[in-house]
Structures are given as C-alpha cells and as structure tokens.
Design a protein around this motif. Sequence first.
Motif, PDB file in Angstrom:
ATOM      1  N   ALA A  88      16.946  -3.407 -71.781  1.00 46.41           N
ATOM      2  CA  ALA A  88      15.792  -3.710 -72.898  1.00 46.41           C
ATOM      3  C   ALA A  88      15.498  -2.499 -73.713  1.00 46.41           C
ATOM      4  CB  ALA A  88      14.424  -3.804 -71.879  1.00 46.41           C
ATOM      5  N   LYS A  89      15.666  -1.390 -73.311  1.00 44.53           N
ATOM      6  CA  LYS A  89      15.537  -0.417 -74.341  1.00 44.53           C
ATOM      7  C   LYS A  89      16.702  -0.149 -75.241  1.00 44.53           C
ATOM      8  CE  LYS A  89      12.279   2.578 -71.835  1.00 44.53           C
ATOM      9  NZ  LYS A  89      12.032   4.128 -71.228  1.00 44.53           N
ATOM     10  N   GLU A 140      10.324  -2.430 -75.216  1.00 48.26           N
ATOM     11  CA  GLU A 140       9.590  -1.585 -74.471  1.00 48.26           C
ATOM     12  C   GLU A 140      10.042  -1.881 -72.830  1.00 48.26           C
ATOM     13  OE1 GLU A 140       5.522  -0.882 -73.859  1.00 48.26           O
ATOM     14  OE2 GLU A 140       5.119  -1.674 -76.134  1.00 48.26           O
ATOM     15  N   GLY A 141      10.183  -0.987 -72.093  1.00 48.55           N
ATOM     16  CA  GLY A 141      10.724  -1.511 -70.603  1.00 48.55           C
ATOM     17  C   GLY A 141      10.119  -0.220 -69.675  1.00 48.55           C
ATOM     18  N   SER A 167       7.578  -5.556 -69.811  1.00 51.33           N
ATOM     19  CA  SER A 167       7.974  -5.373 -71.178  1.00 51.33           C
ATOM     20  C   SER A 167       6.730  -6.139 -71.897  1.00 51.33           C
ATOM     21  CB  SER A 167       9.364  -5.898 -71.685  1.00 51.33           C
ATOM     22  OG  SER A 167       9.633  -5.727 -72.929  1.00 51.33           O
TER      23      SER A 167
END
Lengths: 726, 92
Positions: free
Chosen positions: A321-322, A327-328, A345
């Motif tokens: 995700a990052k 965001e994660g 997220s």
Amino acid sequence: MKRFEFSIDSPKKEETPLAKQESVLNLEKESGSENLREIAKRENILIGYIAEKLKDPLINAKKESIRLLTAFTIFMGASTAYAEGVVEKTELADGDDQHIAQLLESSKEKQSAQFDWKKAIEKIEISIGGKFQHKQEYETSVMTPTLSKLGNEGLSATEYFKVKHDDGTVNLQPLQYAASLTTLSGEVQTAYYDKDGNILVNPEVDHSEVETEYAHSSAAKVYIESIKTVSSNGEFFNKLKTATEKLGAMEKVEILQMVAFDLNKSYNFDMSKEDEHYAISDDVTLNVLRGNYIGKNMEDLSSPAALGTCGNISTYLVKVAKSMGMEGWLQTGSSGGSNDVWMGSVVERDGKKEIVYVTYWGDFVPTGTLNYKDSRGIMERKMQSISAFNSYVGNEESTLFEVASKAQDNILDAANVRPVGDILEKNIAGGNFSRDNGLEISINPDVQQLQFTKDHFGLAIYNFSDVYADPYQSMEAMQAIRTNFSFNGDNFGLEGDATVMNISMKDFAGSRGKSYVDIIGRVAGSFIDSRELTKGEYGKLVLNYGTTIQSAIKRALNDSSLNSGTELKMEGAAGARLTYFSPNDSNKFYIGASDTMQFQTNNMQEQKVVIAEGIKKFTVGGSVKVHEAAILNIDAARSDYAWGREYDLKAEAGVGNVVLGGEYKTANSEFKRFYPDSDKVGIKVGYKKNAWEVDLIGFKKTEQYASAEKVNDYGAEIKLKIILWP
Amino acid sequence: MHDWESVQLVLEEQKINDQDEKILEKFLLSLGFQERQRIMGVLLGFPTECIFFIDLLKKKEILAKNKDDALKDEIMRMEKDFMKKILIDAQK
C-alpha cells in the motif's frame, strides 16, 4: 427477647486516687486533675465492663451501635487525657484506640447474628444518566477479491476448466482455488473449488479449448505485469509506485486484494497452530507471490509453499500500500474467536474519505467513517467477535498502542478491567486500600449495572443493549455477571474479578448475529506505604508510594478455533504522591508522579512479547479552605501516552451543601488517524444533605481525527447517592 | 480519609457555634492521626451526637481548671448514661 438490664455502680469513694500531676491548663488555682484522674479510672472500668457485657449472647448488638460505642470510648478517654493535659500527644489511658476497638469488636464477634439487610447494605448509590448521540446510519458492505484476466499471455494456467455433469453436459467454470485433500484412506487428492467454495466433481482441465474472457482490469494488468517482470522485491515496489500513479484509490485497493488473495494461498497453518511466529523477508514473500503466475502448474498450485500467517501477509500488504502512495497500518483484533491481524488504509470513494480495511485473504471492508474507534466496530461485525485485550495498532516495523472499540469499552467495564494506573492512583491518593461496602445501581439507556459489595466479596450484574442503533457498536446485546474479591492489609492488597459474559453480535446486515460466551479473569496485587516526613507547627509532609501489577485473561467458553483465541493482558505501575497538610489539616497540596509498563508484542510478524512503556502521569493539586464554609479542590494532571499528551484540570468548590465542579480536558495527538485531538468541558452541580447527595453533570466534547471535520458530542447525567450508613 | 472540612459542615448543620467549633478543633489537633480519624469518623457518622461530645469536652476542660466534685459526678453520669443508651439501642 430478654432485655439486658444495664447497671453500673458509681466508683467507690475509698478507691486510691492516682498520683497528682499538674494540669497544663491551670497552674494557680487548685486544679481538677484529681477529679479527671478519677474520671479516667472510672472510664477504664466502664470500657472493660462494656466489653464483658457485649459477650452476652442476649445482646445482639447492631454494628452501628458497636461502632458508636467504640468511637465514644475513644473520645471519652482522649478528651479526659486532653483536659488533664498529662501528655503532650494525647494517648488513651488504657492502651490505644486499636486496643479498645479490638476489645469491643471482638466481643461483638462472639454473637451469632441473623442476616439483616440493613447491616449488609450500608450504602446505596443510584446514578441515572443519558447522552445525546448523533444518529448515525451506515450500511455495511464487503468486496471480495476477484480473479482478473488479462488475456492469453497473462492468463494463469489454472483459471478455467471443464466440468462434466452427471447428465453428460459439459460446461466451463472458473477455478477459484485448489488444495490438497487427504481422504480417509490416506490418499492425497487435489480438490478444485468453484467461486462459491464448492468442491467440483470430476473436473477436466483442458485450457487449449478455453476461450478466455477478459476482465480488462487495469489494476490487475499493472499487478500481474509488475509481478512477472521484476526480480527483486525492491524492484517490485518501485514498479508499483510508477505504474499505479494514474490509478484511482479503488484500483489500488484491487491490487491489495489480489496480493492478499494470492498470498493467502500459502497461509502457513502450522505456524498458526504452533503459535510460533517469525518474520518473513519481502523477497521470500515476493517469490511466493510470483509463483502464482510464473512457472506454476496445477500440481504446484495445489500444494503451495508455506509462507506465513495473518501478521506476515498483512505486514506485506501495508508495504504494498505504501509503495502505491497509500496510507497503511496494521490492526490486531479477534476473528471468530481467534487472534487476527488485518491492514487498514484510507480511501476516497464518491468524494468522501473513509477508513477501510483489507483482510489477509483479500476482503475489502469500507467503514464509512474517519473516526477510528467507530471504524473498529465495523470490523468486529465483519469478524463476528470482539477482542478484550488485543486491539493494537501497528506499522510494518512495530506494535504501537491500543485503540479500543466501543464494544470493547463495554466489555472491559463489565469485567472491571481498569487501567493499572487508575488502581495505583486511588491507592496512593488515600495512602491506604479503601473499599466501599454497599449497593451501587447505575441506570443508563444502554447500560444498567448493579454492584453489591460486602467486605471481601462482591457481585455485579451488567446489562447492555444497543438502544441507540449505532452501526459502529458491534454488540446487539450483552449480559455479564461478575464476582469480585478483595483482601487488604496495611501494605499489601489483592483484588480480582471473574466475569462470564454472553455477547450477542450484530451481524453485517445489522440484525442479531452470532452469540458466544467469554470468560474474563483479572487479578491485581498492590503494595503501598506511607511516610510522615516532617511534622511540626508548620504542618506535615506525607509521602505515599506504591506499586500495582495487574494481569487479565480472556477465553471463549467453547474455543474451537484453529489458533488460540486466548487473550492476555499484563501491566504494572509505580508511583508516589507527596502531600503537605497545613497545621489544622484544613489545607493540603500535593504533587505526584506515576509510570506504567505493559507487555505487548514487538511487531505483527514475530509477535514476541516485550515490555513497553504505557502512561507517564504527573499530578498536582490541592484543597484549600477559601472561607468559613467554602472549600476549593483543584487537581491537574498531565498524561503522556504512546499516542500523545493529555491535560486534565478539575476544580470543585463546596459551599455549604452545594457543590460546584468543572473539568477541562484536552488531548494533543501525534497519531490523529487513531486518536483525535479533543477538548472536553464538563460541569457539575451537586447538593448534599445529610445522608443523600444529588449531582447534575453535563459535558461537551469536541473531537477531530485526521482528514475529518470537528465533531461535537454532548452528554448529561444525574447521580443520586443515598447513604444509609456513612 | 476524613477531613476537617466535612466535620465543619456537620457542625454547621448542627448549629454549633464558632467558639465550640474551635474547642473541638483544638482537641482534635492534640490527637495522633489514627485517633483523630476515628473521632472525626464518629462525628461525621453521628451528627446529632456532636453537641453531646462537645458539651462533655467543655465540661472536662472546666473541671481541669477548677476542682469540682459535683461536675466530676455529672460528667461520670453523662458518660454512663450515654453508654447505657447505646447498649439499649443495640438491643432494639
């Protein structure tokens, strides 16, 4: 019943008076010292006489009578000694007050008392409360991962197969996944499942005949092309970063779902069963991921390489995700009674940002809110269970701090699991272990509590129902019964609770879901001591210090889950309070400090238990008599949490029978995604009269989470306290 | 822990004047912490007995200054009667 006839003869005149000593009150006139000594002697006879008479079984003395008698004998002796002025610090004529108390109370213990509710329930406290809550509406939804197809070159060799039916017809079905099955005879077979999870009978795979349907998902295309063309994890993340720049938030979520779905094929059940967790490198994870698309055939797919568990997969998802600019974070919790980890997220859908979760098997769960506490309730509904002690937020490197859901707050409240620092604070504030006997009844629209405490034992009943129809409250209802014990000495105290609770979950559609029974046990041990540092005409300084450790465990009554659903909590606190008392005890000022430590996991992959610092708290306050009938109490506290800092200022003034109070609390969060910046103002108006007290309490609270608007909340409560015995 | 402010509120409710309050305060200050707490506890628990306690204390102070057999007998009688009253109450 035969009435005890009381009769005490006057002291005989020929009794020998004690040697005369000078009174400090009068040196010139003939003082009454001799008279006072006669009184003292007579008082000693009275005390002994009363103690003997109380042994008489015909006297079924009430506890309050014994208490008054004890206190009066102490007063009697002390006032005589005081008037006589024979000692600088008054001591009683015949032993100390403890001696007298024991003398009289042990006499009482010889009696066989019948059960008397008046004796058992010495105090009744009733509080009635309510709060205004914004009506929240939210319809839950979940998106499961889908197999996306890219065309011949990107097509996995195992996506379609033929199924021959009993009537001879043949059709194509998409393969969802395959797995090894061991039959009763010990033979290992490959089983194929359709998209609904049904085992397919007699599948024949002939991909040459398959005309592939194309989903044309750009997200899937980016994902699979990236997977197939990279040789290292660093390269994969870089590729994702550039390739997903033009993708929307939901397309990135789709990639996350696919990664989760593919990694879950290699879920390591042995690691989960053995509860032995270890970190798995990103490169190893990538290789397993790539194995789904490169060099795999049916046999490989049916026995995938073992990877890790929920913690490993979700940690990798956070990194993915990052790498895509999202965001994660990681969140622990309970899933069907087992400990679980999933990733969180924030995405924007239909122009509105919200917290979303992705499970390690690829389910996407939107929550419709940026309030983190609320969002946890949606996952509890999805997972159909609530964690009591395992609700930590973490990043890919370490476990950070706990964020409790609304339902979790109710569970901890019902089980009487309070922060260890609160137990310590209570002990060192008073310098002793105090425990109120009596009956406490609390009635709120959603929670009704009844708690009965008598000496060392207590019993409580807790009932919750979701009258507010709050979509973020995951419990539909909960009933709990709790037994409690407490044994305290001068310096050491031990207390504990055992709670059985029946929890009825709200299902994902909003009606009543799964019901289950949890058992929570709690034990806390405390040490306190007190030192009078100085005492003189300018007052005295008293130092109270102590430590408390607390351990709690939660276990499901019928635990049939694969991995252990047992949750543990262990924490400890140490602190001290230095108090100055003015000469007549009318004013006092204090400063205090405490620190708490707790056991938690180091990170979500290894899950090793380590010691982490909890709350550092500094307190300062005082109680000042501002004029004859008005007392002002002020308490200020600064608490440093792992997520930020909180200030709390309380003031309370007692003017005659009226009590006016106010509180201001403000929190500055360093992790606004999980804990909001907040301000709370509370006002209390109370009236005390003899054996009853009524308080009206109101508050306004403002919260602001990251990316969210400020939200105001209001509440009101009426507390009525009836004291049958002070 | 009982505090003096709470006792003062009780004394005010019982219409005890400032002078008598001072007498009681001075007496309590002469005691050790435990003794003071116990007696403050009983004053808070039995507000209606405050007047009797203070009266007894005042009589003893007067007796300390002047020898007075009649007053001595009165004090002893008061103490005996009070204890008798509690014991009879205890049987009810």
